[in-house]
Design an enzyme around this catalytic site. Structure first.
Site, PDB file in Angstrom:
ATOM      1  N   GLU A 320      37.571  14.116   2.163  1.00 52.22           N
ATOM      2  CA  GLU A 320      35.983  13.728   2.291  1.00 52.22           C
ATOM      3  C   GLU A 320      35.291  14.972   2.116  1.00 52.22           C
ATOM      4  O   GLU A 320      34.688  15.500   3.262  1.00 52.22           O
ATOM      5  CB  GLU A 320      35.797  12.992   3.568  1.00 52.22           C
ATOM      6  CG  GLU A 320      36.750  11.860   3.674  1.00 52.22           C
ATOM      7  CD  GLU A 320      36.390  11.124   4.877  1.00 52.22           C
ATOM      8  OE1 GLU A 320      36.348   9.804   4.622  1.00 52.22           O
ATOM      9  OE2 GLU A 320      36.467  11.785   5.777  1.00 52.22           O
ATOM     10  N   GLY A 322      32.080  17.476   2.049  1.00 52.98           N
ATOM     11  CA  GLY A 322      30.939  17.448   1.939  1.00 52.98           C
ATOM     12  C   GLY A 322      30.086  18.642   1.552  1.00 52.98           C
ATOM     13  O   GLY A 322      29.648  18.832   0.389  1.00 52.98           O
ATOM     14  N   ARG A 323      30.594  19.609   2.616  1.00 55.71           N
ATOM     15  CA  ARG A 323      29.734  20.983   2.337  1.00 55.71           C
ATOM     16  C   ARG A 323      30.348  21.732   1.246  1.00 55.71           C
ATOM     17  O   ARG A 323      29.961  22.307   0.544  1.00 55.71           O
ATOM     18  CB  ARG A 323      30.068  21.645   3.790  1.00 55.71           C
ATOM     19  CG  ARG A 323      29.893  23.298   3.959  1.00 55.71           C
ATOM     20  CD  ARG A 323      30.642  23.800   4.913  1.00 55.71           C
ATOM     21  NE  ARG A 323      30.791  23.005   6.027  1.00 55.71           N
ATOM     22  CZ  ARG A 323      29.804  22.994   7.022  1.00 55.71           C
ATOM     23  NH1 ARG A 323      28.682  23.733   6.774  1.00 55.71           N
ATOM     24  NH2 ARG A 323      30.005  22.260   8.113  1.00 55.71           N
ATOM     25  N   ARG A 360      20.965  25.305  11.162  1.00 56.38           N
ATOM     26  CA  ARG A 360      22.257  25.523  11.386  1.00 56.38           C
ATOM     27  C   ARG A 360      22.658  26.884  12.166  1.00 56.38           C
ATOM     28  O   ARG A 360      23.255  27.154  12.759  1.00 56.38           O
ATOM     29  CB  ARG A 360      23.144  25.632  10.029  1.00 56.38           C
ATOM     30  CG  ARG A 360      23.057  24.158   9.612  1.00 56.38           C
ATOM     31  CD  ARG A 360      24.130  24.183   8.498  1.00 56.38           C
ATOM     32  NE  ARG A 360      25.612  24.645   8.616  1.00 56.38           N
ATOM     33  CZ  ARG A 360      26.094  25.599   8.527  1.00 56.38           C
ATOM     34  NH1 ARG A 360      25.437  26.666   7.995  1.00 56.38           N
ATOM     35  NH2 ARG A 360      27.334  25.926   9.202  1.00 56.38           N
ATOM     36  N   TYR A 364      24.466  26.273  15.540  1.00 55.09           N
ATOM     37  CA  TYR A 364      25.798  26.721  15.281  1.00 55.09           C
ATOM     38  C   TYR A 364      26.140  28.317  15.177  1.00 55.09           C
ATOM     39  O   TYR A 364      27.160  28.532  14.886  1.00 55.09           O
ATOM     40  CB  TYR A 364      26.544  26.189  14.162  1.00 55.09           C
ATOM     41  CG  TYR A 364      26.209  24.630  13.679  1.00 55.09           C
ATOM     42  CD1 TYR A 364      26.741  23.733  14.653  1.00 55.09           C
ATOM     43  CD2 TYR A 364      25.817  24.426  12.629  1.00 55.09           C
ATOM     44  CE1 TYR A 364      26.646  22.496  14.368  1.00 55.09           C
ATOM     45  CE2 TYR A 364      25.646  22.739  12.627  1.00 55.09           C
ATOM     46  CZ  TYR A 364      25.902  21.942  13.162  1.00 55.09           C
ATOM     47  OH  TYR A 364      25.812  20.703  12.897  1.00 55.09           O
ATOM     48  N   CYS A 391       7.551  27.677  17.003  1.00 57.73           N
ATOM     49  CA  CYS A 391       7.144  28.314  18.147  1.00 57.73           C
ATOM     50  C   CYS A 391       8.375  28.337  19.076  1.00 57.73           C
ATOM     51  O   CYS A 391       8.505  27.635  20.101  1.00 57.73           O
ATOM     52  CB  CYS A 391       6.080  27.526  18.735  1.00 57.73           C
ATOM     53  SG  CYS A 391       4.658  27.396  17.762  1.00 57.73           S
ATOM     54  N   GLU A 392       9.236  29.065  18.736  1.00 59.97           N
ATOM     55  CA  GLU A 392      10.617  29.259  19.327  1.00 59.97           C
ATOM     56  C   GLU A 392      11.186  30.563  19.009  1.00 59.97           C
ATOM     57  O   GLU A 392      11.240  30.902  17.863  1.00 59.97           O
ATOM     58  CB  GLU A 392      11.539  28.086  18.702  1.00 59.97           C
ATOM     59  CG  GLU A 392      11.365  26.823  19.080  1.00 59.97           C
ATOM     60  CD  GLU A 392      12.025  26.373  20.429  1.00 59.97           C
ATOM     61  OE1 GLU A 392      13.014  26.767  20.889  1.00 59.97           O
ATOM     62  OE2 GLU A 392      11.397  25.310  20.962  1.00 59.97           O
ATOM     63  N   TYR A 421      23.810  20.137   4.843  1.00 55.66           N
ATOM     64  CA  TYR A 421      23.250  20.202   6.445  1.00 55.66           C
ATOM     65  C   TYR A 421      21.930  20.895   6.606  1.00 55.66           C
ATOM     66  O   TYR A 421      21.856  21.528   7.692  1.00 55.66           O
ATOM     67  CB  TYR A 421      24.387  20.644   7.234  1.00 55.66           C
ATOM     68  CG  TYR A 421      25.677  19.905   7.151  1.00 55.66           C
ATOM     69  CD1 TYR A 421      25.605  18.396   7.565  1.00 55.66           C
ATOM     70  CD2 TYR A 421      26.625  20.349   6.601  1.00 55.66           C
ATOM     71  CE1 TYR A 421      26.760  17.739   7.337  1.00 55.66           C
ATOM     72  CE2 TYR A 421      27.930  19.477   6.225  1.00 55.66           C
ATOM     73  CZ  TYR A 421      27.882  18.274   6.737  1.00 55.66           C
ATOM     74  OH  TYR A 421      29.105  17.502   6.676  1.00 55.66           O
TER      75      TYR A 421
HETATM   76  C1  PLP Z   1      31.276  15.188   8.281  1.00 61.02           C
HETATM   77  C2  PLP Z   1      32.473  14.733   7.976  1.00 61.02           C
HETATM   78  C3  PLP Z   1      33.003  15.031   6.857  1.00 61.02           C
HETATM   79  C4  PLP Z   1      32.556  16.309   5.843  1.00 61.02           C
HETATM   80  O1  PLP Z   1      32.666  17.328   6.434  1.00 61.02           O
HETATM   81  P1  PLP Z   1      32.460  18.695   5.575  1.00 61.02           P
HETATM   82  O2  PLP Z   1      32.409  19.750   6.706  1.00 61.02           O
HETATM   83  O3  PLP Z   1      30.865  18.547   5.113  1.00 61.02           O
HETATM   84  O4  PLP Z   1      33.363  18.780   4.452  1.00 61.02           O
HETATM   85  C5  PLP Z   1      33.998  14.295   6.226  1.00 61.02           C
HETATM   86  N1  PLP Z   1      34.423  13.214   6.893  1.00 61.02           N
HETATM   87  C6  PLP Z   1      33.882  12.876   8.272  1.00 61.02           C
HETATM   88  C7  PLP Z   1      34.684  11.898   8.952  1.00 61.02           C
HETATM   89  C8  PLP Z   1      32.987  13.531   8.519  1.00 61.02           C
HETATM   90  O5  PLP Z   1      32.616  13.195   9.872  1.00 61.02           O
END
Ligand code: PLP
Length: 464
Positions: A320, A322-323, A360, A364, A391-392, A421
């Site tokens: 999965e 995303g990033r 971010r 983080y 304002c931070e 993100y």
């Molecule tokens: C956030 C998340 C991802 C994606 O994470 P990335 O760091 O963007 O690859 C995949 N699976 C689950 C369950 C997540 O919570």
């Protein structure tokens, strides 16, 4: 573009205040292809271009700040991930990184599946025509309505995150007369972030059901006993921005051990294993992410080996990212405003956005790169902190960065690797108007998420 003179700021050769930074690149005009999206170049006039379009033109047409998304790069990364994993595995793009209807269509066209973790993300997926069976639904506290909507829509997979949810999803599925495919998310006792992973005591968090103490095995027992659920596999997600495969190795081993235990206890071999996302990308030139092909090979080798030693057939793997798909494909384009040289410290460069379009860094301690993109400069490097207009004092976009010492108000600077993100976590703090997402491809640019307007803000404020 205006250029006003200002007193020179501290140079890197002067006192270097505390911070995490390396020496400035030998030539600040070079756009390191590691951190910039695939079609970014600098043209003969020194202006950065993306998909052949000058950033100065993008700023004129769409304003700043703006997220500029390189569509060809996005699609290429989708293909790289699906090619790397081949037909024996499934790639689910994690929609929370950045989701819009255009993105859903690209994913659909490139053959990827989609993870959602809220009713809003599910609505976006369905509105853009993603077939529900290619959607997986996540979340540690799905509401009754969200579960109902997901089951009714026919999502391919619901990832169960708690004992209560096993019962809730089972009841909803029974009421709607369907057998819902589900996975159980387990907490394997491994947490991985960036370059390190820790393999003890990470059951102390809100996600998943712990393997420790037999909790996950009990969840499996309960799910298998419910006719309206079809338990297809076990899910594990161990962290984010991970470079080291060691955490995945431990996670895969523990998940496979659970599969073996399930076979021994129930006589069933679950056919799927999901190893989650979290693969790292390059935010700065120091980061060295792995290629999807290497990741796919490493993961499938681990799972195959562990299954062989447990005497199990290798299950179908899913991941999965995303990033790792969307992160590198966009940069944020800002206009430089106020410049404040602080003698002996650094120069504060303010941009027309900030923590409202990129939380971010504040949230983080994330690291980013930045470059002057509206022109070339041969001035020497100055140590800067790129800050927003909020304002931070924690409103920092890039904590430590070198920019040319002749930087001036009106220059355009860009922060690469902001595809993930940033827009999805953007806020209206200080009633900032969230920036647009502009997709560029083959010399053409189009807005896929428009800039917010004051009218949008006032529409939500009912006034009484
Ligand atoms: C956030 C998340 C991802 C994606 O994470 P990335 O760091 O963007 O690859 C995949 N699976 C689950 C369950 C997540 O919570």
């Amino acid at each position: 573009m205006s250029r006003s003179a200002h007193p020179a700021g501290p140079r890197h050769a002067d006192v270097l205040p505390e911070g995490h930074y390396t020496a400035p690149a030998a030539d600040l005009n070079v756009l390191d292809e590691k951190v910039w999206s695939r079609t970014v170049r600098r043209n003969g006039d020194g202006v950065a271009t993306v998909a052949g379009i000058e950033v100065t033109r993008l700023a004129e047409e769409f304003g700043t700040p703006a997220y500029i998304l390189d569509e060809a790069d996005f699609r290429a990364r989708c293909r790289a991930w699906s090619d790397a994993f081949g037909s024996d595995a499934d790639v689910y793009y994690a929609g929370k990184a950045f989701l819009s209807r255009a993105v859903v269509r690209w994913l659909h066209e490139e053959g990827l599946n989609l993870d959602v973790c809220s009713g809003g993300e599910l609505a976006t997926a369905l509105a853009a025509g993603m077939p529900a069976e290619r959607v997986a639904f996540h979340g540690n506290n799905k509401s009754a309505q969200e579960i109902e909507r997901a089951v009714e829509a026919g999502v391919g997979r619901i990832v169960l995150d708690s004992f209560q949810e096993i019962v809730r999803v089972a009841h909803t599925a029974r009421r709607l007369g369907v057998r819902q495919r589900v996975q159980i998310r387990v907490t394997v006792g491994v947490e991985a972030h960036t370059h390190e992973f820790i393999a003890t005591a990470h059951e102390d968090q809100k996600f998943g059901i712990a393997l420790a103490g037999g909790q996950a095995a009990e969840a499996v027992r309960r799910a298998l006993a419910l006719d309206s659920l079809e338990l297809t596999g076990i899910h594990s997600h161990i962290g984010s921005q991970i470079f080291d495969m060691a955490g995945f190795e431990v996670s895969a081993r523990r998940v496979v051990q659970l599969l073996a235990q399930i076979r021994d206890e129930h006589g069933v071999e679950l056919p799927e294993i999901d190893l989650g996302g979290g693969l790292g990308i390059a935010y700065t030139s120091e980061d060295d992410p792995r290629e999807p092909h290497d990741i796919a090979k490493a993961l499938s080798d681990i799972v195959t080996r562990e299954c062989e030693s447990a005497g199990l057939a290798t299950p179908r793997i899913s991941v999965e990212p995303g990033r790792a798909i969307v992160g590198p494909t966009a940069f944020t384009l800002y206009e430089v405003g106020t410049i404040k040289p602080l003698e002996g410290l650094r120069t504060y460069v303010s941009v027309d956005g900030g923590m409202s379009d990129n939380i971010r860094t504040a949230l983080y301690d994330a690291e980013y790169s930045v470059a002057l993109v509206s022109r070339r400069s041969d001035a020497e490097a100055m140590l800067t902190r790129v800050v927003g207009k909020h304002c931070e004092s924690g409103d920092i976009v890039v904590r430590d960065a070198f920019l040319p010492a002749d930087l001036a108000p009106g220059d355009l600077i860009a922060v690469p690797a902001t595809g993930a993100y940033c827009r999805s976590m953007a806020s209206n703090y200080n009633h900032a108007l969230r920036p647009p997402v502009v997709a560029v491809r083959d010399g053409a640019a189009r807005v896929i998420v428009r800039r917010e307007t004051e009218e949008d803000l006032l529409r939500l404020d009912v006034g009484e």
